[in-house]
Motif scaffolding. Sequence first.
Motif, PDB file in Angstrom:
ATOM      1  N   MET A 168      48.304 -53.536  80.948  1.00 60.46           N
ATOM      2  CA  MET A 168      48.762 -54.796  80.384  1.00 60.46           C
ATOM      3  C   MET A 168      49.761 -55.450  81.322  1.00 60.46           C
ATOM      4  O   MET A 168      50.643 -54.782  81.866  1.00 60.46           O
ATOM      5  CB  MET A 168      49.398 -54.559  79.021  1.00 60.46           C
ATOM      6  N   SER A 215      52.773 -56.998  70.601  1.00 61.94           N
ATOM      7  CA  SER A 215      52.031 -58.098  69.981  1.00 61.94           C
ATOM      8  C   SER A 215      50.705 -58.351  70.688  1.00 61.94           C
ATOM      9  O   SER A 215      49.696 -58.652  70.036  1.00 61.94           O
ATOM     10  CB  SER A 215      52.877 -59.363  69.939  1.00 61.94           C
ATOM     11  N   LEU A 216      50.661 -58.198  72.002  1.00 58.02           N
ATOM     12  CA  LEU A 216      49.423 -58.399  72.751  1.00 58.02           C
ATOM     13  C   LEU A 216      48.411 -57.297  72.437  1.00 58.02           C
ATOM     14  O   LEU A 216      47.225 -57.572  72.247  1.00 58.02           O
ATOM     15  CB  LEU A 216      49.724 -58.445  74.250  1.00 58.02           C
ATOM     16  N   ASP A 237      49.962 -63.352  80.915  1.00 51.44           N
ATOM     17  CA  ASP A 237      49.632 -62.224  80.057  1.00 51.44           C
ATOM     18  C   ASP A 237      48.148 -61.924  80.185  1.00 51.44           C
ATOM     19  O   ASP A 237      47.311 -62.837  80.073  1.00 51.44           O
ATOM     20  CB  ASP A 237      49.942 -62.547  78.589  1.00 51.44           C
ATOM     21  N   ARG A 238      47.812 -60.653  80.398  1.00 48.66           N
ATOM     22  CA  ARG A 238      46.413 -60.252  80.434  1.00 48.66           C
ATOM     23  C   ARG A 238      46.295 -58.760  80.172  1.00 48.66           C
ATOM     24  O   ARG A 238      47.266 -58.012  80.299  1.00 48.66           O
ATOM     25  CB  ARG A 238      45.736 -60.630  81.744  1.00 48.66           C
ATOM     26  N   LEU A 270      40.928 -62.049  76.441  1.00 48.26           N
ATOM     27  CA  LEU A 270      41.438 -60.778  75.955  1.00 48.26           C
ATOM     28  C   LEU A 270      40.262 -59.902  75.546  1.00 48.26           C
ATOM     29  O   LEU A 270      39.343 -60.382  74.872  1.00 48.26           O
ATOM     30  CB  LEU A 270      42.368 -60.973  74.757  1.00 48.26           C
ATOM     31  N   VAL A 303      52.469 -58.557  81.249  1.00 49.41           N
ATOM     32  CA  VAL A 303      53.169 -59.479  80.356  1.00 49.41           C
ATOM     33  C   VAL A 303      54.178 -60.300  81.152  1.00 49.41           C
ATOM     34  O   VAL A 303      54.740 -59.826  82.134  1.00 49.41           O
ATOM     35  CB  VAL A 303      53.867 -58.744  79.188  1.00 49.41           C
ATOM     36  N   LYS A 310      46.976 -57.911  69.004  1.00 47.79           N
ATOM     37  CA  LYS A 310      46.004 -59.017  69.029  1.00 47.79           C
ATOM     38  C   LYS A 310      44.657 -58.526  69.562  1.00 47.79           C
ATOM     39  O   LYS A 310      43.611 -58.872  69.020  1.00 47.79           O
ATOM     40  CB  LYS A 310      46.530 -60.160  69.890  1.00 47.79           C
ATOM     41  N   CYS A 311      44.668 -57.689  70.593  1.00 47.86           N
ATOM     42  CA  CYS A 311      43.417 -57.153  71.152  1.00 47.86           C
ATOM     43  C   CYS A 311      42.715 -56.220  70.166  1.00 47.86           C
ATOM     44  O   CYS A 311      41.499 -56.195  70.094  1.00 47.86           O
ATOM     45  CB  CYS A 311      43.692 -56.391  72.443  1.00 47.86           C
ATOM     46  N   LEU A 336      46.582 -67.298  75.740  1.00 42.81           N
ATOM     47  CA  LEU A 336      45.906 -66.031  75.950  1.00 42.81           C
ATOM     48  C   LEU A 336      44.411 -66.282  76.060  1.00 42.81           C
ATOM     49  O   LEU A 336      43.779 -66.758  75.140  1.00 42.81           O
ATOM     50  CB  LEU A 336      46.213 -65.069  74.801  1.00 42.81           C
TER      51      LEU A 336
END
Length: 91
Positions: A44, A61-62, A33-34, A9, A46, A65-66, A6
């Motif tokens: 998003m 989860s992404l 993923d971005r 982000l 994925v 995390k952000c 990743l």
Amino acid sequence: MAKSKLRDLPDLSALATPGRVFSVKVTPKAARDRVICEEDQIKMFVTAAPQNGMANQAVLSLLAKCLGVAPSTLTLKQGQTARNKVFLYDP
């Protein structure tokens, strides 16, 4: 399967206020993923496929995390099978 790296982000930790609702537009099966933030919309991308909730878990989860929060504090309120999803942050 190797874990994706990743990079770049966005830091959305300023948006992590209790009771906040996040509108997210998801594109599954992307090349990487971005996360892209545009005004009130979070886009998003994925790599997970939309089967058996795998893409939803990847988005959860992404997004966590952000935001810099635990994934267990985010709840999917709308869009279980749709591309437009609504998450609620409730610590």
